[in-house]
Design an enzyme around this catalytic site. Sequence first.
Site, mmCIF file in Angstrom:
data_model
loop_
_atom_site.group_PDB
_atom_site.id
_atom_site.type_symbol
_atom_site.label_atom_id
_atom_site.label_comp_id
_atom_site.label_asym_id
_atom_site.label_seq_id
_atom_site.Cartn_x
_atom_site.Cartn_y
_atom_site.Cartn_z
ATOM 1 N N CYS A 162 0.860 -1.221 0.054
ATOM 2 C CA CYS A 162 0.044 -0.047 0.056
ATOM 3 C C CYS A 162 0.871 1.264 0.031
ATOM 4 O O CYS A 162 0.428 2.276 -0.250
ATOM 5 C CB CYS A 162 -0.954 0.041 1.141
ATOM 6 S SG CYS A 162 -0.264 0.418 2.791
ATOM 7 N N HIS A 175 1.587 -3.178 11.138
ATOM 8 C CA HIS A 175 1.064 -2.840 10.010
ATOM 9 C C HIS A 175 0.863 -3.919 8.894
ATOM 10 O O HIS A 175 -0.114 -4.299 8.186
ATOM 11 C CB HIS A 175 1.700 -1.697 9.072
ATOM 12 C CG HIS A 175 0.912 -1.281 7.883
ATOM 13 N ND1 HIS A 175 -0.238 -0.791 7.603
ATOM 14 C CD2 HIS A 175 1.370 -1.710 6.384
ATOM 15 C CE1 HIS A 175 -0.347 -0.620 6.436
ATOM 16 N NE2 HIS A 175 0.556 -1.192 5.825
ATOM 17 N N CYS A 179 -2.436 -5.357 7.214
ATOM 18 C CA CYS A 179 -2.366 -4.805 5.723
ATOM 19 C C CYS A 179 -3.074 -5.966 4.779
ATOM 20 O O CYS A 179 -2.647 -6.927 4.503
ATOM 21 C CB CYS A 179 -1.286 -4.330 5.050
ATOM 22 S SG CYS A 179 -1.591 -3.610 3.572
ATOM 23 N N CYS A 265 8.012 10.113 -15.400
ATOM 24 C CA CYS A 265 9.095 9.622 -14.326
ATOM 25 C C CYS A 265 9.198 7.979 -14.542
ATOM 26 O O CYS A 265 8.113 7.365 -14.735
ATOM 27 C CB CYS A 265 8.688 9.692 -13.001
ATOM 28 S SG CYS A 265 8.488 11.570 -12.228
ATOM 29 N N THR A 268 13.502 1.787 -11.533
ATOM 30 C CA THR A 268 13.648 0.682 -11.185
ATOM 31 C C THR A 268 14.089 0.924 -9.928
ATOM 32 O O THR A 268 15.256 1.451 -9.747
ATOM 33 C CB THR A 268 14.524 -0.194 -12.014
ATOM 34 O OG1 THR A 268 13.933 -0.085 -13.404
ATOM 35 C CG2 THR A 268 14.543 -1.603 -11.375
ATOM 36 N N ARG A 274 19.881 -3.663 -12.787
ATOM 37 C CA ARG A 274 20.665 -4.735 -13.688
ATOM 38 C C ARG A 274 19.918 -6.253 -13.943
ATOM 39 O O ARG A 274 20.912 -7.111 -13.908
ATOM 40 C CB ARG A 274 21.921 -4.710 -12.787
ATOM 41 C CG ARG A 274 22.867 -3.568 -13.030
ATOM 42 C CD ARG A 274 24.273 -3.445 -12.419
ATOM 43 N NE ARG A 274 25.041 -2.329 -12.351
ATOM 44 C CZ ARG A 274 25.625 -1.826 -13.422
ATOM 45 N NH1 ARG A 274 25.471 -2.392 -14.616
ATOM 46 N NH2 ARG A 274 26.215 -0.561 -13.596
ATOM 47 N N GLY A 276 17.160 -6.158 -16.098
ATOM 48 C CA GLY A 276 16.671 -6.067 -17.310
ATOM 49 C C GLY A 276 15.160 -5.437 -17.162
ATOM 50 O O GLY A 276 14.396 -5.074 -18.078
ATOM 51 N N GLY A 278 14.530 -2.308 -16.073
ATOM 52 C CA GLY A 278 14.815 -0.575 -16.659
ATOM 53 C C GLY A 278 14.013 -0.739 -18.307
ATOM 54 O O GLY A 278 13.078 -0.134 -18.776
ATOM 55 N N GLU A 299 10.197 12.340 -20.894
ATOM 56 C CA GLU A 299 10.420 13.919 -20.405
ATOM 57 C C GLU A 299 11.779 13.945 -20.124
ATOM 58 O O GLU A 299 12.439 13.047 -19.790
ATOM 59 C CB GLU A 299 9.457 14.208 -18.923
ATOM 60 C CG GLU A 299 8.046 14.571 -19.523
ATOM 61 C CD GLU A 299 7.204 15.114 -18.407
ATOM 62 O OE1 GLU A 299 8.149 15.465 -17.379
ATOM 63 O OE2 GLU A 299 6.084 14.938 -18.281
ATOM 64 N N SER A 312 20.538 2.554 -24.748
ATOM 65 C CA SER A 312 20.788 1.153 -25.032
ATOM 66 C C SER A 312 19.443 0.612 -25.636
ATOM 67 O O SER A 312 19.663 -0.049 -26.636
ATOM 68 C CB SER A 312 21.148 0.534 -23.715
ATOM 69 O OG SER A 312 21.354 -0.890 -23.960
#
Length: 411
Positions: A162, A175, A179, A265, A268, A274, A276, A278, A299, A312
């Site tokens: 959450c 919590h 939760c 925005c 990772t 590292r 994969g 991203g 952006e 890349s």
Amino acid sequence: MMTQAGQEARASIVVNLNEVYAVRRSDGQWRSAEIIQTRGALDHIQYYVHYTGLNRRLDEWVTPDRIDNIKNGNHVINNDEQPERKLTRNQKRKHDEINHVQTSYAEMDPTTAALEREHEDFTKIKYCDSIVFGNYEIDTWYYSPYPEEYEKCKRLYICEFCLRYMKYARTYINHKAKCEQKMPAGKEIYRHKTIAVYEVDAKEHKIYCQNLCLLAKLFLDHKTLYFDIEPFMMYVLCEVDKDGAHMVGYFSKERVSPDNHNVACILTLPPYQRKGYGKFLIQFSYELSKRDCQVGTPEKPLSDLGKLSYRSYWSWILLDLLKDLQGTVSIKELSNRTSITEDDIISTLQMLNIVKYWKGQHIICVTPKQVEEHLKSENYRKPTLTVQQDALKWAQKGKRGRPSKKQKSTD
């Protein structure tokens, strides 16, 4: 090894704010650094330092035993000077990104430099050293505008489901036991094996998305949507197991972007970098653009890690496409087929040195052998994790009230 006299001299030095000293980093190397702030009582004092020439995410709190006067000459100062040979623009850009070299104000236009100074003054000091998130304790990189009672906590506890944040371990444990949320807010739009992506509407899930932005700001320098999130959609990437959907990263995008931004925005989380994820998020953003009949671009400014990931990804997509093409192809055709903007394609091909500017237009000049050589590079190989088209359950949203650049170009 430092002599006893040297140790005594270091212990007795007076440390002043806004002055530069030799500081020992966590890897044992000494580097020049500016003293930004102090915290704690005299017998437990710490100093917040910014290392000369390095990205601000490497700023940290240090104890007095890691500080010495540069003039004493007791240490070899490693400031990663540029090599003597002259670098090309592309080589310098790669060197600066890989080595986390901060862009100087002199390299920016006056408006950008002024905004950067204002931003840096406001976010200069990071008080939260780490967060507990799921099974990880993660060192933070940047300041995030948590409410006043939380922002100076050395450690925050954040529910991985959450995203509620807490000051105390006991509150966090209680919590977690109570939760009921075991996945991100919103709806699942992608599932392949243990990988899932959830689409979260910030209008419908405002608190969750605010908490997501606060969490992300700990690892992103410039961007946070905390104060005005309703125009945005969030896409949260998770690893799924019997205990729930564990957040790996996310990206946000505007519902309507006049500049065709398909990412506002993107992040990772450090424990999952590292691996994969991203490039998976980047590819996912372009798959949404394709289904929405748009070309897209992230952006700006991108972080140094973001630049590396995007270049890349763009290189792999374009090289993979050129590998199988017969005859000539234009920049515009590549853009139509990939949903990457023409500007991003040109800058990528220039970096790869396979495009020339001739008689007012850019001409792709590359042989199959050159493409194969590039694809052998570790930076441009096919990612280990790619989006599976049949696993994406997301319908085209239409023109969103205006024609896209791609639609304009084919009218």
